[in-house]
Design an enzyme around this catalytic site. Structure first.
Site, PDB file in Angstrom:
ATOM      1  N   ASN A 823       0.763  -1.243   0.000  1.00  0.00           N
ATOM      2  CA  ASN A 823       0.000   0.000   0.000  1.00  0.00           C
ATOM      3  C   ASN A 823       0.799   1.302   0.000  1.00  0.00           C
ATOM      4  OD1 ASN A 823      -2.936  -0.953   0.423  1.00  0.00           O
ATOM      5  ND2 ASN A 823      -1.825  -2.088   1.984  1.00  0.00           N
ATOM      6  N   TYR A 824       2.002   1.331   0.579  1.00  0.00           N
ATOM      7  CA  TYR A 824       2.656   2.612   0.834  1.00  0.00           C
ATOM      8  C   TYR A 824       3.983   2.827   0.127  1.00  0.00           C
ATOM      9  CZ  TYR A 824      -0.883   3.296   4.399  1.00  0.00           C
ATOM     10  OH  TYR A 824      -2.089   3.459   5.042  1.00  0.00           O
ATOM     11  N   LEU A 825       4.649   1.759  -0.249  1.00  0.00           N
ATOM     12  CA  LEU A 825       5.951   1.914  -0.893  1.00  0.00           C
ATOM     13  C   LEU A 825       5.789   1.882  -2.400  1.00  0.00           C
ATOM     14  CD1 LEU A 825       8.155  -0.431   1.334  1.00  0.00           C
ATOM     15  CD2 LEU A 825       7.739   2.022   1.580  1.00  0.00           C
TER      16      LEU A 825
END
Length: 866
Positions: A823-825
């Site tokens: 989700n974030y990287l």
């Protein structure tokens, strides 16, 4: 770093040094040092688009449900972890909020949080900000920030969509892009038994197929499968310069859409007549509707859920409602949960499981083949004439809701979903699919501004469920890319954003001062925004919904946070803040009760700038800097992987992606320790074989010293363990051979054959025992001295790599690395890093993630997260 179980690490032949150049400190998110320490995430089965396990190539991690910190600690839950539907994507408190609800705090003190949580005053005070262009008039919440804080420019029209074929090498098992200096395609890999938490095993070895004894039909079938994969067309939407659109922006997402709807679970099959639950010791004759619900509970009888009071109460309350409409046929009235005995049903389920497990490989393949054939038409759809995979096309079967943490509704009955509950979204003038069970669809619409194929409302929490395309589809890929591009765009304007909220920290308007302070924490600590909750929802909070009881001030400038975040994960953090921020928190808490909202006047900062944008930006920038700071240029692949996982852990700490230590972790570490001891045992044998062949090797430093933690008792214990395993293998092989002979109507082997094999094994270990006493080792296959030296060196490298894997496994036991990668990287960071440092991306990304991020796999080495 390790406990006493890892004493084998003292071996001098392959020392465990720290990673070259590795940053040993906490992560930085662009301008501060941050950390969070929380309770583990417990996964439910409710239609998560991608679970964290999808990101772990080795299936070594067992997620377990944690015990609550204290009996009074509330555990409630919201939607699934970090999916696109997260409330993080909402603008920061888009309207006046009243979060001051009279709730008792769910948080409890947790002293001794990691030192990495500390932020120095020097690090956060007096930072100079660069001015940025002014806001634009864009109304879209999901457009990149550049269109709002910089002058907007017209997006280029996407050229005509093309289909491109993937080519592959003839000896590869999966299709891959055409090799070039700038592109390297993922290769199919096999799984190892052990390895680092996020490492996929080594690629399958290539070898020549022997003509003798080879099943030609299998070879031809394999080649045909490879040919089919070669012919499969892949739509490279990322090469078409598509307009970045997102769900809900009102723009058309497709022109034509054709699919087969969803597949419903099979109807309930009643239990055999002899299987009945008991009430007060008497068998109960339940009608099918009531029996089905009893079976839901019986199946979970040996789990922690059945020991939970809330779970049991909710189940029994809902079951009584079903019993009222469908009472027992033999007149028994059920009123007391404690008099119910579900074990007969549980034991029947266990026996059925054992039967399925005992099926032959051929029978299992037939069952799987039948299942795949029945589901085949649901797995894909036609989107604008292209075949694309569908994600969660199965309607979840009825059962008992589990939730995450101490959810107030766990144990509640999830009703069976019927066609009459489901709305389909499909293109005009295409055939409307027929449900696979009796019934008619609730509604059929043709809305090309949304990307879901079907929707319904589940009964427990009243949440809308959706069927979307698979993670690797063009629509999902465009959404992912848009999210990461928005975070990259923030990098260009983050100085102005910070300058704005820094200025408002002293604003006389209380609403603006509160907003600025909330922005500070969202930026510095990567907190989620949070939203208002109902009384029947989880008592979880984010930054904007913090209550006074969640924040404690410690002069001169320390703030301690203690609350339950999303998915009931506990967040504890003690951090140094700017002097003005400290003063503001003291001001906001003045004349308020513990249950009052801290930021009770918070409003939005700007449209499109959500907390998730900041989390994505800070996660990616932290990750990039951690990788840049310490990747060992001349290190082994495993050393580089350890550094990669270290960088990922820094992000997980920043974003509070914690998990419970798997119940099998200690057992797994013990097995790894045993395997390491096996390597040392083999090395010892090779050394002594060298000494037997050439005594001069005894004087060489590399070979003279004995392996650490491998005394006579350890060797004897290891040989006994090896002997037991060899005998067990012989017994299994003997049984399998006899089973095959029986299938071929041939006479089975006599027991004396097995006895002879076991005797040979015992004789071999007696010989090894004598060798140990004499010190002269003779290998089964005689090898020259040069080959023995080479074998020792290879084993040393293998041991070094394995120890690094053990270090990595231990370091990551409380951190969920998959959430960040999903989700974030920005996946382009990983793709470029792998190319730059010659690390196979299969070691990091599972097949699921390789499918999810194909657009990132072709990133050039020159690409930069800027």
């Amino acid at each position: 770093m390790f406990n006493s179980d890892l004493t084998a690490f003292s071996d001098d032949d392959a020392p465990l040094a720290s990673q070259p150049g590795r940053s040993q400190g906490p992560a930085t998110n662009g301008h501060v040092v941050t950390n969070g320490n929380g309770r583990p995430r417990v996964s439910d089965t409710d239609d998560e688009p991608m679970s964290e396990d999808d990101d772990i190539p080795l299936s070594q991690t067992t997620r377990t449900k944690p015990e609550p910190a204290t009996p009074s600690l509330k555990r409630k839950v919201v939607q699934s972890e970090d999916t696109d539907s997260s409330d993080d994507d909402a603008p920061l408190a888009s309207s006046q909020s009243s979060f001051a609800k009279a709730r008792k705090s769910a948080a409890v003190p947790m002293p001794g949080a990691m030192k990495a949580t500390t932020v120095s005053t020097k690090a956060v005070n007096g930072k100079k900000m660069k001015p940025a262009p002014s806001d634009s008039d864009s109304d879209s919440d999901d457009q990149p920030l550049g269109s709002q804080v910089a002058s907007s420019s017209k997006s280029k029209k996407a050229p005509a969509k093309k289909k491109r074929k993937l080519k592959e090498e003839s000896d590869e098992e999966e299709p891959k892009p055409k090799p070039s200096s700038a592109k390297r395609a993922p290769k199919r890999v096999k799984k190892e038994e052990v390895g680092s938490e996020t490492e996929t095993p080594k690629p399958a070895r290539r070898g020549k197929v022997k003509s003798e004894g080879v099943d030609e039909k299998k070879v031809k079938a394999k080649k045909k499968k490879q040919g089919d994969e070669e012919d499969e067309e892949v739509y490279k939407w990322w090469e078409q310069d598509p307009d970045q659109t997102v769900e809900g922006d009102g723009t058309a997402k497709w022109t034509t859409l054709e699919h087969s709807g969803v597949i419903f679970p099979p109807p309930y099959e009643p239990l055999p007549d002899h299987v009945k639950m008991k009430y007060g010791g008497k068998p109960v004759d339940l009608p099918p509707a009531s029996e089905e619900v009893a079976g839901f509970y019986a199946a979970m009888l040996e789990t922690d859920h059945a020991k939970d009071k809330t779970f049991n109460k909710n189940f029994f309350d809902d079951w009584l409602k079903v019993l009222k409409k469908n009472p027992p046929l033999n007149g028994i009235k059920i009123t007391d949960f404690h008099r119910c005995d579900f074990r007969p049903i549980f034991e029947y389920f266990e026996s059925e499981k054992a039967k399925k497990k005992a099926l032959t490989t051929a029978e299992k393949k037939e069952l799987k083949k039948a299942k795949d054939e029945a589901e085949a038409k649901y797995t894909t759809c036609l989107l604008d004439g292209r075949k694309e995979k569908v994600g969660n096309f199965r309607v979840e079967p009825p059962g008992l809701f589990r939730g995450r943490g101490d959810h107030p509704k766990k144990g509640a009955l999830k009703l069976r979903v019927h066609p009459e509950d489901i709305t389909l979204n499909i293109g005009k003038d295409v055939p409307i699919p027929t449900p696979n069970v009796p019934g008619k669809w609730k509604d059929v619409i043709h809305d090309n501004t949304v990307t879901w194929l079907a929707t319904w409302v589940e009964n427990v929490n009243g949440n809308h469920k959706y069927v979307f395309l698979a993670a690797g589809s063009s629509l999902k890929g465009q959404s992912d890319m848009s999210k990461f591009e928005k975070a990259r765009e923030l990098k260009k304007h983050v100085d102005r954003v910070r300058q704005d909220y820094q200025a408002d920290l002293t604003n006389k308007v209380m609403q603006l001062r509160q907003r600025a302070t909330a922005m500070y924490f969202i930026d510095v600590l990567a907190l989620r925004a949070g939203n208002e909750k109902g009384d029947d929802e989880a008592d979880t909070v984010g930054c904007c919904s913090l209550r006074c009881e969640h924040v404690t001030l410690e002069p001169p400038n320390f703030v301690s946070f203690d609350f339950l975040g999303k998915d009931s994960i506990r967040y504890y953090n003690r951090v140094a803040v700017q002097e003005q921020v400290f003063k503001n928190i003291r001001l906001f808490k003045r004349d308020k009760e513990d249950a009052d909202g801290l930021f009770d006047r918070v409003n939005s900062y700007m449209k499109g700038l959500s907390a998730k944008v900041f989390r994505t930006y800070n996660a990616s920038i932290t990750f990039q800097r951690q990788l840049d700071e310490g990747t060992p240029e001349n290190g082994t692949v495993q050393e580089k992987l350890n550094h990669y996982n270290h960088a990922n852990r820094m992000v997980a700490i920043l974003c509070n992606h914690q998990r419970a230590v798997p119940k099998t972790h200690e057992q797994s570490m013990v097995k790894m320790k045993e395997k390491l001891r096996g390597f040392k045992y083999e090395r010892r044998k090779l050394r002594h074989a060298l000494f037997t062949a050439d005594p001069s090797f005894k004087k060489k430093k590399l070979y003279a010293k004995d392996e650490s933690d491998l005394d006579d008792d350890a060797i004897a214990e290891h040989e006994e363990s090896m002997k037991a395993k060899d005998i067990e293998r012989a017994e299994k092989k003997f049984a399998k051979e006899n089973e095959k002979l029986k299938e071929e109507d041939k006479e089975p082997q006599k027991d004396s054959v097995l006895e002879e094999r076991i005797k040979d094994i015992e004789d071999e270990y007696k010989r090894l025992k004598k060798e140990r006493k004499s010190g002269k080792v003779t290998l089964k296959r005689e090898r020259p001295v040069e080959k023995l030296e080479e074998a020792v060196q290879k084993l040393d490298e293998k041991m070094k790599t394995f120890k690094l894997q053990m270090v990595d496994r231990e370091a990551g036991k409380e951190v969920a690395l998959g959430t960040s990668k999903i989700n974030y990287l920005d996946p382009r960071i990983t793709a470029v890093w792998c190319k730059k440092h010659d690390v196979p991306i299969e070691k990091i990304f599972s097949k699921t993630l390789l499918t999810k991020f194909p657009w990132a796999m072709e990133s050039q080495e020159a690409w930069d997260n800027a």
